[in-house]
Enzyme design. Structure first.
Site, mmCIF file in Angstrom:
data_model
loop_
_atom_site.group_PDB
_atom_site.id
_atom_site.type_symbol
_atom_site.label_atom_id
_atom_site.label_comp_id
_atom_site.label_asym_id
_atom_site.label_seq_id
_atom_site.Cartn_x
_atom_site.Cartn_y
_atom_site.Cartn_z
ATOM 1 N N LEU A 246 -9.817 -25.439 -1.866
ATOM 2 C CA LEU A 246 -10.547 -24.406 -1.137
ATOM 3 C C LEU A 246 -12.012 -24.807 -0.998
ATOM 4 O O LEU A 246 -12.641 -25.239 -1.957
ATOM 5 C CB LEU A 246 -10.439 -23.068 -1.876
ATOM 6 C CG LEU A 246 -9.041 -22.443 -1.911
ATOM 7 C CD1 LEU A 246 -9.039 -21.223 -2.807
ATOM 8 C CD2 LEU A 246 -8.563 -22.090 -0.509
ATOM 9 N N HIS B 212 -3.438 -25.593 -13.461
ATOM 10 C CA HIS B 212 -3.333 -27.040 -13.261
ATOM 11 C C HIS B 212 -2.540 -27.672 -14.408
ATOM 12 O O HIS B 212 -2.845 -27.407 -15.576
ATOM 13 C CB HIS B 212 -4.718 -27.675 -13.168
ATOM 14 C CG HIS B 212 -4.657 -29.141 -12.884
ATOM 15 N ND1 HIS B 212 -4.079 -29.646 -11.735
ATOM 16 C CD2 HIS B 212 -5.050 -30.212 -13.607
ATOM 17 C CE1 HIS B 212 -4.133 -30.965 -11.767
ATOM 18 N NE2 HIS B 212 -4.713 -31.335 -12.890
ATOM 19 N N ASN C 272 5.919 -20.166 -10.612
ATOM 20 C CA ASN C 272 4.814 -19.502 -11.327
ATOM 21 C C ASN C 272 4.556 -18.113 -10.762
ATOM 22 O O ASN C 272 4.245 -17.183 -11.505
ATOM 23 C CB ASN C 272 3.560 -20.367 -11.288
ATOM 24 C CG ASN C 272 3.700 -21.557 -12.207
ATOM 25 O OD1 ASN C 272 3.615 -21.405 -13.424
ATOM 26 N ND2 ASN C 272 3.967 -22.733 -11.652
ATOM 27 N N GLU D 189 3.875 -23.756 -18.241
ATOM 28 C CA GLU D 189 2.994 -23.155 -17.228
ATOM 29 C C GLU D 189 3.281 -21.673 -17.067
ATOM 30 O O GLU D 189 2.367 -20.856 -16.991
ATOM 31 C CB GLU D 189 3.218 -23.830 -15.862
ATOM 32 C CG GLU D 189 2.513 -25.131 -15.684
ATOM 33 C CD GLU D 189 2.663 -25.642 -14.260
ATOM 34 O OE1 GLU D 189 1.700 -26.191 -13.756
ATOM 35 O OE2 GLU D 189 3.751 -25.502 -13.661
HETATM 36 C C1 GRF Z 1 2.917 -26.344 -10.659
HETATM 37 O O1 GRF Z 1 3.171 -27.453 -11.480
HETATM 38 C C2 GRF Z 1 1.443 -26.137 -10.486
HETATM 39 O O2 GRF Z 1 0.697 -26.325 -11.640
HETATM 40 C C3 GRF Z 1 1.198 -27.230 -9.487
HETATM 41 O O3 GRF Z 1 2.227 -27.104 -8.557
HETATM 42 C C4 GRF Z 1 3.372 -26.636 -9.240
HETATM 43 C C5 GRF Z 1 3.859 -25.417 -8.524
HETATM 44 O O4 GRF Z 1 5.071 -24.945 -8.981
HETATM 45 N N1 GRF Z 1 -0.098 -27.522 -9.143
HETATM 46 P P1 GRF Z 1 5.670 -23.576 -8.457
HETATM 47 O O5 GRF Z 1 5.541 -23.535 -6.935
HETATM 48 O O6 GRF Z 1 4.901 -22.450 -9.094
HETATM 49 O O7 GRF Z 1 7.103 -23.574 -8.888
#
Ligand code: GRF
Length: 202
Positions: free
Chosen positions: A98, A114, A15, A184
């Site tokens: 947090l 999330h 992400n 995401e």
């Molecule tokens: C994602 O699914 C995010 O929503 C979750 O942890 C994952 C992280 O993925 N809470 P990345 O590290 O961004 O690849």
């Protein structure tokens, strides 16, 4: 306007990569001023370094070993973030909750991603729990949300954007996880665009 953004990660950082790519392609008017990880070997730190973004590691264990509290850890985290003077703090796979020791310093500036719809499956196993709920006939889809983090509640707060994600009977958990991550990446960038640009152009 270029928004100054700190990104907090714990792992792979896909992400984070979506944010960095969107900035590079000029679809997101932002600058990632620091990437902070609570895990030293998080691959996301390498992604940040490749993009020329400063990185910091801030681990919890040394605090616990020294008899310090989560609040101590979070207060120091806030101080580290403060060194880079961001306007926004994005939790992109940050696997710690947090406390107010951090949140009070950044009211309505912390954004969380999330992998579930509002009010559904809070916590670290949202995708697996949705997959199991589907198998049990309790839901027919899941989704993703991006929201502000005003307080210590887990995976809850004013919603910035959501998207529904279908689940199919032919899905393995890995297939659903993959579909969730693809969605995401898109939703996070869209939500940040909306947040950073506000209503200026409307
Ligand atoms: C994602 O699914 C995010 O929503 C979750 O942890 C994952 C992280 O993925 N809470 P990345 O590290 O961004 O690849």
């Amino acid at each position: 306007m270029t928004a100054r953004v700190a990104v907090l990660i714990s792992g792979n950082g896909s992400n984070l990569q979506a944010i960095l790519d969107a900035i590079r392609m000029q679809v997101l008017g932002a600058e990632v001023v620091v990437v902070i990880s609570n895990r030293k070997r998080a691959y996301g730190l390498e992604r940040a370094t490749k993009a020329g973004v400063p990185t910091r590691y801030h681990g919890l264990k040394p605090y616990l070993d020294a008899g310090k509290t989560r609040e101590d850890y979070d207060a120091d985290l806030a101080a580290i973030v403060g060194e880079y003077d961001p306007e926004w703090i994005v939790l992109a796979g940050w696997m710690h909750i947090l406390s107010n020791a951090f949140l009070k310093r950044y009211p309505y500036a912390v954004v969380n991603l999330h992998p579930a719809l509002p009010g559904k499956f809070p916590g670290a196993h949202a995708i697996q729990e949705a997959y199991e709920a589907f198998q049990a006939g309790l839901i027919d889809h899941t989704g993703i949300m991006v929201h502000l983090v005003p307080d210590e509640k887990v995976d809850a707060g004013p919603v910035i954007a959501t998207t529904e994600v279908p689940i199919y009977w032919s899905d393995t958990l890995a297939m659903l996880e993959n579909r969730m991550h693809q969605n995401e990446h898109k939703l996070l960038v869209q939500a940040l665009q909306r947040l950073f640009e506000g209503d200026e152009d409307e």
